[in-house]
Design a protein around this motif. Structure first.
Motif, short mmCIF file in Angstrom:
data_model
loop_
_atom_site.label_atom_id
_atom_site.label_comp_id
_atom_site.label_asym_id
_atom_site.label_seq_id
_atom_site.Cartn_x
_atom_site.Cartn_y
_atom_site.Cartn_z
N TRP A 87 0.82 -1.25 0.09
CA TRP A 87 0.12 -0.11 0.00
C TRP A 87 0.92 1.16 -0.08
N ALA A 88 0.45 2.15 -0.45
CA ALA A 88 1.23 3.45 -0.59
C ALA A 88 0.24 5.06 -0.22
N PHE A 89 1.12 5.77 0.48
CA PHE A 89 0.36 7.17 0.49
C PHE A 89 1.21 7.90 -0.65
N VAL A 90 0.62 8.87 -1.42
CA VAL A 90 1.15 9.80 -2.29
C VAL A 90 0.83 11.13 -2.13
N ASP A 91 1.51 11.98 -2.02
CA ASP A 91 1.50 13.37 -1.95
C ASP A 91 1.81 14.00 -3.31
N SER A 92 0.85 14.51 -4.01
CA SER A 92 1.07 15.17 -5.34
C SER A 92 0.97 16.87 -5.38
N ALA A 93 1.06 17.40 -4.29
CA ALA A 93 1.34 18.74 -4.08
C ALA A 93 2.47 19.19 -4.58
N PRO A 94 2.42 20.46 -5.62
CA PRO A 94 3.72 20.92 -6.03
C PRO A 94 4.84 21.16 -5.09
N GLY A 95 5.92 20.70 -5.40
CA GLY A 95 7.19 20.85 -4.52
C GLY A 95 6.99 19.78 -3.39
N ARG A 96 6.12 19.05 -3.25
CA ARG A 96 6.02 17.89 -2.16
C ARG A 96 5.98 16.77 -2.73
N GLU A 97 6.09 16.06 -4.14
CA GLU A 97 5.80 14.97 -4.69
C GLU A 97 6.71 13.99 -4.09
N ARG A 98 5.92 13.00 -3.55
CA ARG A 98 6.42 11.83 -2.83
C ARG A 98 5.49 10.69 -2.75
N VAL A 99 6.06 9.48 -2.57
CA VAL A 99 5.35 8.36 -2.29
C VAL A 99 6.08 7.33 -1.24
N TRP A 100 5.06 7.17 -0.32
CA TRP A 100 5.51 6.28 0.95
C TRP A 100 5.03 4.89 0.49
N TRP A 101 5.81 3.64 0.44
CA TRP A 101 5.66 2.53 0.14
C TRP A 101 5.60 1.56 1.53
N HIS A 102 4.58 0.64 1.72
CA HIS A 102 4.62 -0.24 2.76
C HIS A 102 4.02 -1.56 2.26
N ARG A 103 4.33 -2.70 3.03
CA ARG A 103 3.87 -3.82 2.83
C ARG A 103 3.03 -4.19 4.08
N PHE A 104 1.93 -5.12 3.65
CA PHE A 104 1.33 -5.90 4.82
C PHE A 104 0.88 -7.26 4.22
N ASP A 105 0.67 -8.03 5.47
CA ASP A 105 0.45 -9.63 5.23
C ASP A 105 -1.18 -9.75 5.52
N ASP A 106 -1.59 -8.90 6.12
CA ASP A 106 -2.99 -9.04 6.92
C ASP A 106 -3.66 -7.74 6.84
#
Length: 290
Positions: A83-102
């Motif tokens: 799963w991921a959280f994505v920030d698309s705000a100009p100047g802050r473009e980032r993706v935080w990826w994570h894994r989950f089993d349950d």
């Protein structure tokens, strides 16, 4: 005698509906890997537990994020999901990826202060939500397969992103760039341009971080200047100056744009039963001309 029904993407191409300024306004995203199948309402009809679905929805709403289910093109692979959280705000473009089993691990995503190491690597989402609109499967899945063959780690199929009639729809994250009517053979070129810091104007729908009038003004400024950088012509000021009329000041251009509506001659989605209005923007005048 069988009467062939025109699908919404075919009608869009026949009418020449404008792609520009059609990206929905979204600055934050929550992506949940859920291999499928996806029903018309992917949340209620997925195998995710109801309490997990409710928790994800509440957490996403608190940070004004749009939630999409994602899956790899082709067969699901065993092992942890992502799963991921994505920030698309100009100047802050980032993706935080994570894994989950349950899935129960998703009840505390920590969205207000994203965890982990942020990444600026591209993520390509292709809408392939065929139970929402057949055109998304017919045109989206071949596009996703072609892109995944070249960029297997970066490419995902996803649920409804908006604008069914523009299928194949491709969303480039973390910048939130919407592309439409992308044939399979053009997907790689769109990705290559994005990774070089450029948009592909032939298929560009707009950047989700900006409102429709800003998207329209940027399209006109790029067409006049030939400058197609992803970050070119950022908005400085937007003012509504009349009915469906806006003055838009960009860094590098200033112009007035007007939204114009015309009733289509066929429904805008395959599930709709009546025609609706098609919006386009037109240039009123350049405000920076002297």
């Amino acid at each position: 005698m069988t009467v062939e029904v025109e699908r919404c993407a075919e009608g869009c191409l026949r009418r020449g509906d404008p792609l520009g300024a059609s990206a929905p306004p979204v600055r934050h995203w929550v992506l949940i890997e859920q291999p499928g199948p996806w029903g018309p309402d992917p949340w209620r009809e997925s195998s995710l537990p109801g309490e997990v679905v409710s928790s994800i929805a509440e957490q996403a709403s608190a940070v004004h994020a749009r939630v999409l289910l994602i899956r790899r093109p082709g067969r699901a692979q065993p092992g942890p999901r992502r799963w991921a959280f994505v920030d698309s705000a100009p100047g802050r473009e980032r993706v935080w990826w994570h894994r989950f089993d349950d899935p129960s691990e998703l009840v505390d995503l920590g969205l207000p202060e994203p965890r982990g190491i942020p990444s600026t690597d591209p993520v390509y989402l292709v809408c392939a939500h065929g139970r929402h609109d057949p055109c998304c499967a017919i045109r989206g899945r071949p596009l996703a397969a072609a892109l995944a063959a070249d960029r297997p780690q970066e490419t995902w199929e996803c649920t409804h992103v908006g604008g069914d009639r523009f299928a194949g729809n491709l969303l480039a994250l973390p910048h939130g760039l919407y592309y439409g009517q992308v044939p399979p053979e053009r997907g790689i070129e769109v990705a290559q341009r994005y990774e070089s810091g450029l948009i592909d104007p032939a298929h560009f729908r707009g950047r989700s971080a900006f409102t429709a009038p800003v998207q329209a003004a940027q399209e006109l400024a790029r067409a006049r200047s030939g400058e197609f950088g992803v970050d070119s012509f950022p908005p400085v000021r937007v003012q509504r100056s009349g009915h469906e009329l806006w003055d838009v000041e960009l860094d590098g251009a200033a112009l007035a744009v007007r939204a114009v509506f015309a009733r289509s001659d066929s429904p805008l989605t395959c599930s709709a039963t009546v025609p609706a209005a098609v919006r386009r923007f037109e240039l009123v005048r350049w405000l920076d001309d002297h």
